[in-house]
Design an enzyme around this catalytic site. Sequence first.
Site, mmCIF file in Angstrom:
data_model
loop_
_atom_site.group_PDB
_atom_site.id
_atom_site.type_symbol
_atom_site.label_atom_id
_atom_site.label_comp_id
_atom_site.label_asym_id
_atom_site.label_seq_id
_atom_site.Cartn_x
_atom_site.Cartn_y
_atom_site.Cartn_z
ATOM 1 N N ASP A 165 -7.673 5.566 -0.697
ATOM 2 C CA ASP A 165 -7.214 4.299 -0.133
ATOM 3 C C ASP A 165 -6.656 3.402 -1.241
ATOM 4 O O ASP A 165 -7.383 3.054 -2.180
ATOM 5 C CB ASP A 165 -8.403 3.621 0.559
ATOM 6 C CG ASP A 165 -8.023 2.376 1.334
ATOM 7 O OD1 ASP A 165 -6.970 1.775 1.047
ATOM 8 O OD2 ASP A 165 -8.797 1.990 2.235
ATOM 9 N N CYS A 172 0.815 -1.223 0.000
ATOM 10 C CA CYS A 172 0.000 0.000 0.000
ATOM 11 C C CYS A 172 0.848 1.272 0.000
ATOM 12 O O CYS A 172 0.503 2.264 -0.646
ATOM 13 C CB CYS A 172 -0.982 -0.003 1.162
ATOM 14 S SG CYS A 172 -0.249 -0.162 2.805
ATOM 15 N N HIS A 204 -5.908 0.240 -1.182
ATOM 16 C CA HIS A 204 -6.114 -1.188 -0.941
ATOM 17 C C HIS A 204 -7.157 -1.824 -1.856
ATOM 18 O O HIS A 204 -7.419 -3.025 -1.749
ATOM 19 C CB HIS A 204 -6.505 -1.417 0.522
ATOM 20 C CG HIS A 204 -5.432 -1.025 1.495
ATOM 21 N ND1 HIS A 204 -5.263 0.273 1.925
ATOM 22 C CD2 HIS A 204 -4.462 -1.756 2.097
ATOM 23 C CE1 HIS A 204 -4.237 0.320 2.766
ATOM 24 N NE2 HIS A 204 -3.736 -0.886 2.882
#
Length: 238
Positions: free
Chosen positions: A185, A60, A187
């Site tokens: 984000d 990440c 992810h």
Amino acid sequence: MNARIVEGQYKMSNDYSMSLLKNVHKDLPLPEPGETFLVRGDYEYWHYGCDGFNDKGWGCGYRTLQTICSWIKDTLTSNAPVPNLRSIQEILVALEDKDKSFIGSREWIGSFEVCLVLDYRYDVVSKIIHIPNGKDLIQYIDKLKKHFEDFASPIMMGGDKDCSSKGIMGIHIGSNGNAYLLVVDPHFIGKAKGINHLQSEHWIKWQHFSDFVNSSFYNFCLPQVQARKQHEGHSTTG
């Protein structure tokens, strides 16, 4: 995180890196009335597996770095491409920040490593802000606001207990003192159907300061490069 990457073992079936979505925070509804300070300019949304390489569970920080690199590349009109994960590892070894065994590993990177790579790759200096615990985030509202006023560049956010890397694309300050960070984000896995898809599943969201982990420290990497002047309208009141 010392497992080695075996050639071909972490390949995914599809590579979307030539058609990544851009500016995925666009038109995200504000959490409440107040004042908003946003990134200016264009960036690509890099995330788990988007280039056909399966980095789920450890990549990440690399993906947030790639998102920031895409913004810098566009802002500086640089010919240096967004580095892939192995290139990032090779840069950190060349800088003697990591041992040679780091190349091909699945070791995480954080805000400090992001700072080093941006300097090496694009000659961009970054400022590091260390926040001892999540409950102190509220004390840094003015510094984060000033960053988006002065530079309007994307921010890397990392931590320890909360070890999930986050791209920060803005800050919203409510009329009653509430504050939110605009989180991108990395992810997400797969090919997004569109920006609305990402926003509706909260991969792109406004996160209240109180929703961060109180027991985690946080490090912010703030690239000190200004958005191009033609990108206006970094602050709004709603």
